[in-house]
Design an enzyme around this catalytic site. Structure first.
Site, mmCIF file in Angstrom:
data_model
loop_
_atom_site.group_PDB
_atom_site.id
_atom_site.type_symbol
_atom_site.label_atom_id
_atom_site.label_comp_id
_atom_site.label_asym_id
_atom_site.label_seq_id
_atom_site.Cartn_x
_atom_site.Cartn_y
_atom_site.Cartn_z
ATOM 1 N N ASP A 63 0.842 -1.203 0.000
ATOM 2 C CA ASP A 63 0.000 0.000 0.000
ATOM 3 C C ASP A 63 0.875 1.250 0.000
ATOM 4 O O ASP A 63 1.720 1.430 0.876
ATOM 5 C CB ASP A 63 -0.874 0.002 1.258
ATOM 6 C CG ASP A 63 -1.808 1.200 1.289
ATOM 7 O OD1 ASP A 63 -2.901 1.099 0.715
ATOM 8 O OD2 ASP A 63 -1.427 2.237 1.860
ATOM 9 N N TYR A 68 3.082 9.830 -0.296
ATOM 10 C CA TYR A 68 4.140 9.191 0.497
ATOM 11 C C TYR A 68 5.531 9.422 -0.121
ATOM 12 O O TYR A 68 6.542 9.198 0.530
ATOM 13 C CB TYR A 68 3.917 7.675 0.642
ATOM 14 C CG TYR A 68 2.663 7.238 1.343
ATOM 15 C CD1 TYR A 68 1.800 8.149 1.952
ATOM 16 C CD2 TYR A 68 2.316 5.892 1.411
ATOM 17 C CE1 TYR A 68 0.639 7.726 2.586
ATOM 18 C CE2 TYR A 68 1.161 5.462 2.047
ATOM 19 C CZ TYR A 68 0.329 6.389 2.619
ATOM 20 O OH TYR A 68 -0.831 5.952 3.237
ATOM 21 N N LYS A 93 -2.828 6.006 -4.190
ATOM 22 C CA LYS A 93 -3.926 6.936 -3.903
ATOM 23 C C LYS A 93 -3.681 8.288 -4.557
ATOM 24 O O LYS A 93 -2.548 8.791 -4.536
ATOM 25 C CB LYS A 93 -4.068 7.139 -2.386
ATOM 26 C CG LYS A 93 -4.050 5.835 -1.609
ATOM 27 C CD LYS A 93 -4.186 6.006 -0.118
ATOM 28 C CE LYS A 93 -3.853 4.712 0.602
ATOM 29 N NZ LYS A 93 -2.451 4.492 0.910
ATOM 30 N N HIS A 126 -7.514 9.681 -1.824
ATOM 31 C CA HIS A 126 -6.846 9.621 -0.521
ATOM 32 C C HIS A 126 -7.608 10.338 0.586
ATOM 33 O O HIS A 126 -7.569 9.946 1.742
ATOM 34 C CB HIS A 126 -5.447 10.243 -0.648
ATOM 35 C CG HIS A 126 -4.492 9.779 0.406
ATOM 36 N ND1 HIS A 126 -3.141 9.762 0.211
ATOM 37 C CD2 HIS A 126 -4.681 9.301 1.655
ATOM 38 C CE1 HIS A 126 -2.549 9.294 1.310
ATOM 39 N NE2 HIS A 126 -3.467 9.015 2.192
#
Ligand code: A2P
Length: 318
Positions: A63, A68, A93, A126
């Site tokens: 994931d 990120y 996302k 997200h």
């Protein structure tokens, strides 16, 4: 969705809910492992080696997210692992900065490029709000519905095998379900025994939306909880395994984050024991509706992690 698929989904969930099964089935019949590796706050060589180790230890689900900033390293790890792409379940996302129809189409193109893959197994919105908008702006709703239309197109083009959302409240989901052509398969939310998300889980179950639990260890904060430690010592398991097993028995997908090899393995060893109803009740009883990450219902200053990591302030999104 017709009755046929509804029945199939329920049958799939029922069949998969036995503790010996490692997979669940999404509302579009795509199989998904009950466990995946979370990668928020994992970067560079650390995330690369964590993903490699996870794939070699039998994880199939990884994931990540555009925000990120670790998709390139994850892509390298996927390639180096030598694991066939069809045996990996990859989620990313679309960030609050990438909302809107054209932006989301472009963003997913970039995500695929960074990950070095032709398709995502699961692509999520997200956050219910968009960056740089007032929290109560009606434009949030408009933008996330446009973003959803983009994901529907990518789904039909088979760039995403399944599509879903993250951090959506029941209200956000109700709104989306009233306008969507393709129903969301997943809602990924923070969940652990201090935040058991019962009403949201029940709503999702009724609407055939699978819940994924991020921060299932409460960002590590629940590992020292006395009840968790007591059950762990009675069971001769670690606190992390008790927390993850609790999530599995609530029929959610658990996504613990770790960059440490021994912990990655420890977190996967949760399919050979079953918590009793009494143990599940004790863990459920820890609920305090407490978010360690951020909440779509709280004030901005109570939700520092999102601000620290992304500069985004998006609480109480309308
Ligand atoms: P690390 O990455 O150094 O292993 P969550 O998934 O709830 O967000 O929790 C993540 C936090 O818990 C990280 O700090 C991670 O640190 C730590 N962690 C993950 N797995 C374990 C484990 N099995 N035992 C102890 N700490 C863990």
């Amino acid at each position: 969705m017709g009755d046929h698929l509804v029945i199939n989904w329920q049958a799939g969930m029922a069949a998969a809910s036995s503790s010996t099964h490692h997979h669940l089935v999404l509302n579009n019949s795509v199989k998904i492992a009950r466990l995946g590796l979370g990668t928020f706050r994992s970067k560079g060589e650390e995330v690369k080696s964590a993903v490699l180790h996870a794939l070699r230890s039998g994880y199939s689900q990884i994931d990540t997210a555009s925000v990120y900033r670790n998709e390139v390293e994850i892509g390298q790890a996927l390639k180096e692992s030598g694991v066939a792409r069809e045996n990996i379940f990859l989620t990313s996302k679309v960030s609050p900065y990438e909302q809107g129809y054209d932006n989301a189409i472009e963003a997913v193109g970039q995500i695929l490029e960074r990950l070095g893959t032709e398709y995502l197994d699961l692509c999520l919105i997200h956050w219910p709000g968009a960056a740089k908008l007032e929290l109560r702006s009606e434009k949030n709703k408009e933008l996330r519905h446009e973003t959803w239309r983009a994901l529907e197109r990518l789904y039909l083009e088979k760039k995403c095998r399944a599509i879903g959302v993250s951090n959506f409240t029941q209200q956000h989901l109700e709104c989306l379900l009233s306008v969507c052509a393709v129903r969301p398969s997943v809602n990924q939310v923070e969940m652990h025994p201090y935040l058991i998300q019962k009403p949201l889980r029940e709503y999702c179950q009724r609407n055939e939306i699978l819940v994924q639990a991020y921060s299932p260890l409460g960002v590590g904060n629940l590992l020292a909880d006395p009840v968790v430690c007591d059950i762990a010592s009675l069971r001769k398991r670690t606190p992390a395994q008790i927390l993850l097993r609790w999530g599995v028995q609530h029929n959610v997908v658990v996504l613990p984050k770790s960059v440490k090899k021994e912990r990655i393995q420890e977190n996967a060893a949760i399919f050979d024991f079953v918590l009793s109803d009494e143990e599940m009740d004790r863990l459920d009883g820890l609920d305090q509706s407490h978010h360690f990450c951020w909440s779509p219902n709280e004030d901005v200053d109570q939700c520092r992690p999102l601000n620290i990591h992304t500069g985004i302030t998006l609480m109480r999104v309308v």
